[in-house]
Enzyme design. Structure first.
Site, mmCIF file in Angstrom:
data_model
loop_
_atom_site.group_PDB
_atom_site.id
_atom_site.type_symbol
_atom_site.label_atom_id
_atom_site.label_comp_id
_atom_site.label_asym_id
_atom_site.label_seq_id
_atom_site.Cartn_x
_atom_site.Cartn_y
_atom_site.Cartn_z
ATOM 1 N N ILE A 185 35.749 57.119 61.712
ATOM 2 C CA ILE A 185 36.677 57.198 61.190
ATOM 3 C C ILE A 185 37.094 58.833 60.647
ATOM 4 O O ILE A 185 38.391 59.092 60.811
ATOM 5 C CB ILE A 185 36.271 56.867 59.553
ATOM 6 N N ALA A 205 33.090 57.377 52.445
ATOM 7 C CA ALA A 205 31.360 56.807 53.627
ATOM 8 C C ALA A 205 31.018 56.523 52.453
ATOM 9 O O ALA A 205 30.138 55.376 52.252
ATOM 10 C CB ALA A 205 31.567 58.279 53.801
ATOM 11 N N GLU A 213 26.968 51.113 42.819
ATOM 12 C CA GLU A 213 28.127 50.651 42.584
ATOM 13 C C GLU A 213 27.558 49.354 42.284
ATOM 14 O O GLU A 213 26.568 48.572 42.507
ATOM 15 C CB GLU A 213 28.371 50.343 44.167
ATOM 16 N N HIS A 253 35.315 50.464 46.716
ATOM 17 C CA HIS A 253 34.910 50.667 47.679
ATOM 18 C C HIS A 253 35.706 49.559 48.210
ATOM 19 O O HIS A 253 34.907 48.256 49.334
ATOM 20 C CB HIS A 253 33.115 49.952 47.707
ATOM 21 N N GLY A 306 37.458 50.247 51.277
ATOM 22 C CA GLY A 306 37.778 51.039 52.088
ATOM 23 C C GLY A 306 38.574 50.174 53.587
ATOM 24 O O GLY A 306 39.549 49.844 54.452
ATOM 25 N N ALA A 307 37.623 48.837 53.579
ATOM 26 C CA ALA A 307 37.430 48.168 54.927
ATOM 27 C C ALA A 307 38.069 46.853 54.612
ATOM 28 O O ALA A 307 38.522 45.785 54.927
ATOM 29 C CB ALA A 307 36.263 47.710 55.541
HETATM 30 P P1 NAD Z 1 30.376 56.901 63.255
HETATM 31 O O1 NAD Z 1 29.005 56.825 63.758
HETATM 32 O O2 NAD Z 1 31.573 56.814 64.348
HETATM 33 O O3 NAD Z 1 30.779 58.795 62.627
HETATM 34 C C1 NAD Z 1 29.668 59.697 61.840
HETATM 35 C C2 NAD Z 1 29.611 60.400 62.539
HETATM 36 O O4 NAD Z 1 28.861 61.663 61.461
HETATM 37 C C3 NAD Z 1 29.237 61.070 64.006
HETATM 38 O O5 NAD Z 1 30.418 61.835 64.819
HETATM 39 C C4 NAD Z 1 27.814 61.836 63.600
HETATM 40 O O6 NAD Z 1 27.526 63.059 64.420
HETATM 41 C C5 NAD Z 1 28.297 62.631 62.509
HETATM 42 N N1 NAD Z 1 26.852 62.704 61.786
HETATM 43 C C6 NAD Z 1 25.785 61.913 61.261
HETATM 44 N N2 NAD Z 1 24.642 62.715 60.665
HETATM 45 C C7 NAD Z 1 25.484 64.332 60.689
HETATM 46 C C8 NAD Z 1 25.024 64.943 59.874
HETATM 47 N N3 NAD Z 1 23.900 64.751 59.222
HETATM 48 N N4 NAD Z 1 25.785 66.028 59.389
HETATM 49 C C9 NAD Z 1 27.146 65.908 60.354
HETATM 50 N N5 NAD Z 1 27.347 65.086 60.836
HETATM 51 C C10 NAD Z 1 26.984 64.350 60.791
HETATM 52 O O7 NAD Z 1 30.769 56.372 62.135
HETATM 53 P P2 NAD Z 1 32.658 55.981 61.338
HETATM 54 O O8 NAD Z 1 32.544 54.705 62.345
HETATM 55 O O9 NAD Z 1 33.389 56.931 61.479
HETATM 56 O O10 NAD Z 1 31.878 55.508 60.124
HETATM 57 C C11 NAD Z 1 31.050 56.144 59.165
HETATM 58 C C12 NAD Z 1 30.754 56.349 57.289
HETATM 59 O O11 NAD Z 1 31.855 55.451 56.673
HETATM 60 C C13 NAD Z 1 30.009 54.969 57.867
HETATM 61 O O12 NAD Z 1 28.673 55.476 58.180
HETATM 62 C C14 NAD Z 1 29.665 54.065 56.550
HETATM 63 O O13 NAD Z 1 29.150 54.656 55.661
HETATM 64 C C15 NAD Z 1 31.611 54.509 55.844
HETATM 65 N N6 NAD Z 1 31.594 53.208 55.844
HETATM 66 C C16 NAD Z 1 32.880 53.214 54.679
HETATM 67 C C17 NAD Z 1 33.657 51.796 54.685
HETATM 68 C C18 NAD Z 1 34.515 51.991 52.930
HETATM 69 O O14 NAD Z 1 34.773 50.917 52.967
HETATM 70 N N7 NAD Z 1 34.765 53.049 52.089
HETATM 71 C C19 NAD Z 1 33.843 51.184 55.275
HETATM 72 C C20 NAD Z 1 33.279 51.558 56.760
HETATM 73 C C21 NAD Z 1 32.702 52.632 56.912
#
Ligand code: NAD
Length: 307
Positions: free
Chosen positions: A151, A232, A262, A281, A283-284
């Site tokens: 993302i 996130a 939530e 919430h 996002g998706a």
């Molecule tokens: P992803 O796994 O592709 O990317 C997450 C990134 O965070 C990775 O590059 C990882 O290396 C990095 N990371 C992990 N721990 C870290 C830390 N302590 N410090 C710095 N970087 C760190 O995941 P994604 O598909 O990009 O999704 C990201 C987040 O978005 C999901 O975990 C989820 O919580 C959230 N999300 C929200 C919605 C929504 O409806 N709002 C929908 C889908 C996902």
């Protein structure tokens, strides 16, 4: 013929794929736990969304179950330990919501910087709040991405190619060199990111190391003119510290799709602040993401039973 229980609404194209592959579909939307215990007995696979709950009791009642599939990302409603103990495969669709969440993050940035929600509220009150709605452009300002995964990268692409923003990011691992080059993106430490960015956008998962990653100390590092976007997980930000930061002007605004609690409780302090844009919430929550999620898990299921 493989019998599959579809226990949540699934996109028609995904259902069609299952039918064409010769699966026998039992469809019942969001059954209760007692009903699920009955239904699960003679199926080999089940598809759920964020509901229903596939508890240990449900998994233990299953006699033929080989696959639990979540048409989406979060697996909080599935007892993974119980599934693991019985050697049941668990599938999800982690890439399906990427574009939808990225687009919402950009939408929140524009909304906060141009005060769209605020202006709309005022219009409905009969107030022409033009003077209070002086905004900022995205072009040329610095976007700091925390978590350059799927993302984070999608947000950076839209921001760089679509708006000409400058990209810096912080991640526990570096993003691929070709992506850095494509987006002219610089990897920096968290402190530098917070001190430099005009917009900080959070895209890390909620894990022990990211719980309250953005706390009072980190918020105080941000520019007074900067805004924070969180699509996130709510727990990555200390909400009490954020409310303080927004009230006392340590930062200029926030766009939030996710919350520590939530649904966000009615009358929560965040709902009283004009420099915050809140979404529940979502996002998706797009037709396209749901279609991709359905198709992605169905393809994994078909592949599994073929192999
Ligand atoms: P992803 O796994 O592709 O990317 C997450 C990134 O965070 C990775 O590059 C990882 O290396 C990095 N990371 C992990 N721990 C870290 C830390 N302590 N410090 C710095 N970087 C760190 O995941 P994604 O598909 O990009 O999704 C990201 C987040 O978005 C999901 O975990 C989820 O919580 C959230 N999300 C929200 C919605 C929504 O409806 N709002 C929908 C889908 C996902």
């Amino acid at each position: 013929m493989v019998k599959i229980l579809v226990a949540a609404p699934l996109h028609e194209k995904a259902l069609e794929k299952l039918r064409s592959a010769g699966f026998q579909i039992v469809y019942e939307e969001y059954p209760s736990e007692d009903r699920l215990v009955e239904l699960i007995k003679d199926v080999e696979a089940i598809i759920v969304r964020s509901k229903p709950k596939v508890s240990r009791r449900v998994i233990e009642a299953a006699e033929k179950l080989k696959v639990i599939a979540r048409a989406g990302v979060g697996l909080d409603n599935i007892d993974l330990d119980a599934a693991n103990e019985k050697g049941i495969q668990v599938f999800n669709a982690p890439a399906a919501p990427t574009q939808s969440v990225a687009e919402l993050a950009i939408g929140l940035m524009i909304d906060v910087l141009r005060k769209i929600a605020f202006a709309d509220r005022k219009m409905r009150e009969g107030v022409w709040a033009k003077k209070q709605c002086l905004g900022h452009e995205l072009r040329g300002i610095v976007l700091g991405i925390i978590g350059m995964g799927r993302i984070g990268t999608a947000v950076a692409r839209i921001a760089y190619h679509g708006f000409g923003m400058k990209i810096i990011y912080y991640d526990v691992r570096r993003c691929p060199k070709d992506v850095e080059k494509e987006l002219d993106a610089k990897c920096v430490d968290l402190e530098t990111l917070l001190k430099t960015a005009d917009i900080v956008s959070i895209h890390v998962p909620l894990v022990p190391s990211t719980k309250h990653l953005i706390n009072e100390e980190k918020l105080r590092l941000m520019k007074k003119s900067a805004i924070l976007i969180n699509t996130a997980r709510g727990g990555v930000v200390d909400t009490d510290a954020l409310v303080k930061a927004l009230k006392e002007g340590w930062i200029a605004g926030a766009g939030l799709d996710v919350f520590e609690e939530e649904p966000l409780p009615p009358n929560h302090p965040l709902t009283k602040l004009d420099n915050v844009v809140l979404t529940p919430h979502i996002g998706a929550n797009t037709v396209e993401a749901q279609e991709r999620a359905g198709i992605e898990v169905v393809e994994k299921i078909i592949e599994f039973f073929k192999g």
